[in-house]
Design an enzyme around this catalytic site. Structure first.
Site, PDB file in Angstrom:
ATOM      1  CD  GLU A   1      -2.947  -1.054   2.291  1.00 50.72           C
ATOM      2  OE1 GLU A   1      -3.043  -0.025   2.983  1.00 50.72           O
ATOM      3  OE2 GLU A   1      -3.614  -2.077   2.498  1.00 50.72           O
TER       4      GLU A   1
ATOM      5  CB  CYS B   1      -0.537  -7.647   4.437  1.00 51.54           C
ATOM      6  SG  CYS B   1      -1.552  -6.872   3.173  1.00 51.54           S
TER       7      CYS B   1
END
Ligand code: UGA
Length: 429
Positions: free
Chosen positions: A152, A259
């Site tokens: 990200e 994650c």
């Protein structure tokens, strides 16, 4: 099953979260027709209006310039009719047990026809063994594992310039793996062709290893504080060894995001479910949890009791260039501070809307300088570049106290101390 598909067929993308949206946009940018589907009608409507629901550099422009090649829908049938390759990008959040919740993946699989014409390309992070189980229950379905490694904040860049592309397929499904390879080939990057279970493990092992590196350097930083060494110097000296490498050796107040926390515990559970106790990952998780709380003891060391203290948090998201608050260290930190009687005010350049519902009792400011007004201490939580540029004399004049805790070692300590403030980083003296 097994027939070669036409290159000209649109690509289906199911789920337009972070991975799905970036995948759909990048495939369209590669000149492919894409049909992206999501069950969330509000999200699809917003995207149709050109509103991108996440903060991700470059994504808005990418979607805008590929509008003609990217169709959006809430109907699975609109994907299944024209597309044969279906990239599954739905999320697999953690369950209470730490296992991955596969209900969204199962829902996608249950909607696929048994005609054998479609290939499911799994981009969602799933436990090793998932592909085999899906294949067993749906023998006519072609299955390819193609894990995603984007980060990200640099997702578009990572997607378009991959280090490697991992494509896992079991015997009989190679034709679909070849199609996936053909899509990715123009991007460069090493192509790793393997079996499904190994591809699934590569993803989990890569994330677990990166998280291990972070917990390791965080512990080294904590020891550096004891022995008066500087962790930045230590990390530099270590990272120059090619076998170690310089990346992911930045200490801080713990890793977060959607994650690492999820995938590390999913791998630990996966091992545990088959009777193997993954001791190292147990420690990685524990170190990370403790690291988030170390800021509290640093504050107490300087301020004593935190009751009635005003603490300003600079940055809230789990990393810069994103508004993602999932598993952000700021959540634990704000909660602990409030539990200890402190009052918390916060500023993040983009994450306020996402943070508000998760952080009750926190006062949100619309700038860093407003957040620090009357504060006893300032804690840098997310290393947005604008915080490194702050005018520290101005900060000092607005604060009630003089303490700056740099939770990401992102500030130039000499600038902070030159303004008459006390500086404390992580593993720095
Ligand atoms: C991570 C992986 O880096 C990607 O390769 C992977 O595709 C992705 O998870 C995923 O599985 O989807 P991401 O979570 O977006 O990407 O962000 P990272 O840049 O890896 O940072 C994760 C956390 O680790 C952040 O909280 C960051 O502040 C922290 N971090 C990172 C450190 O504390 N120190 C470091 O040296 C690096």
């Amino acid at each position: 099953m097994g027939q070669q598909m036409s290159d000209q067929r649109p690509i289906g993308v199911i789920g337009v979260g972070w991975v799905g949206l970036v995948t759909a946009g990048c495939f369209a940018d590669l000149g492919r027709e894409v049909i992206a589907m999501d069950v969330n009608a509000a999200k699809i409507d917003a995207l149709e209006r050109g509103e991108v629901p996440i903060h991700e550099p470059g994504l808005e422009g990418l979607l805008e310039r590929n509008r003609e090649r990217l169709r959006l829908t809430t109907e699975m049938s609109e994907v299944l009719d024209p597309a044969r390759l279906l990239f599954c990008c739905v999320d697999t959040p953690p369950t209470y047990s730490g296992d991955a919740d596969l209900s969204r993946v199962e829902s996608v699989v249950s909607q696929l026809p048994e005609s054998g014409e479609h290939a499911l390309v799994m981009k969602s992070t799933v436990p090793a063994g998932t592909g085999r189980a899906i294949r067993r229950d749906h023998p006519s379905l072609t299955y390819v594992s193609c894990p995603e490694f984007l980060k990200e904040g640099s997702a578009v860049e990572d997607f378009l310039h991959p280090d490697r592309v991992v494509i896992g397929a079991d015997p009989g499904d190679e034709w679909a793996a070849d199609e996936v390879e053909a899509i990715y080939r123009p991007l460069g990057g090493e192509l790793v062709r393997t079996d499904v279970a190994s591809a699934e493990m590569i993803k989990l092992a890569a994330n677990a290893f990166l998280a291990t590196k972070i917990s390791f350097i965080n512990e080294i930083a904590n020891v550096c504080e004891e022995v008066r060494a500087d962790v930045a110097e230590v990390a530099k000296g270590m990272g120059l060894d090619e076998r170690i490498g310089p990346q992911f050796l930045r200490p801080g107040i713990g890793y977060g995001g959607s994650c690492f926390p999820k995938d590390v515990s999913a791998l630990k559970q996966l091992a545990g479910n088959s009777g193997y106790h993954f001791q190292l990952l147990t420690a990685v998780i524990e170190v990370n949890e403790l690291q988030k709380r170390r800021v509290i003891s640093k504050l107490q060391k300087h301020l004593g009791s935190l009751v009635g203290r005003e603490i300003a948090l600079l940055g809230l998201a789990f990393k810069p260039d994103t508004d993602d608050m999932r598993e952000a260290s700021s959540l634990v930190l704000a909660g602990r501070l409030q539990a200890d009687g402190a009052r918390v005010r916060a500023y993040d350049p983009v994450a306020e809307d996402a943070a508000r519902p998760l952080m009750s009792g926190v006062d949100f400011s619309d700038s860093a300088l407003r957040a620090v007004e009357g504060a006893d201490a300032v804690v840098l939580v997310t290393e947005w570049p604008e915080f490194a540029e702050l005018d520290w004399a101005e900060v000092a004049s607005r604060m009630r106290g003089d303490l700056v805790i740099d939770g990401r070692n992102a500030l130039r300590s000499e600038l902070v101390t030159a303004a008459g403030l006390a500086y404390e980083g992580i593993g720095r003296h």
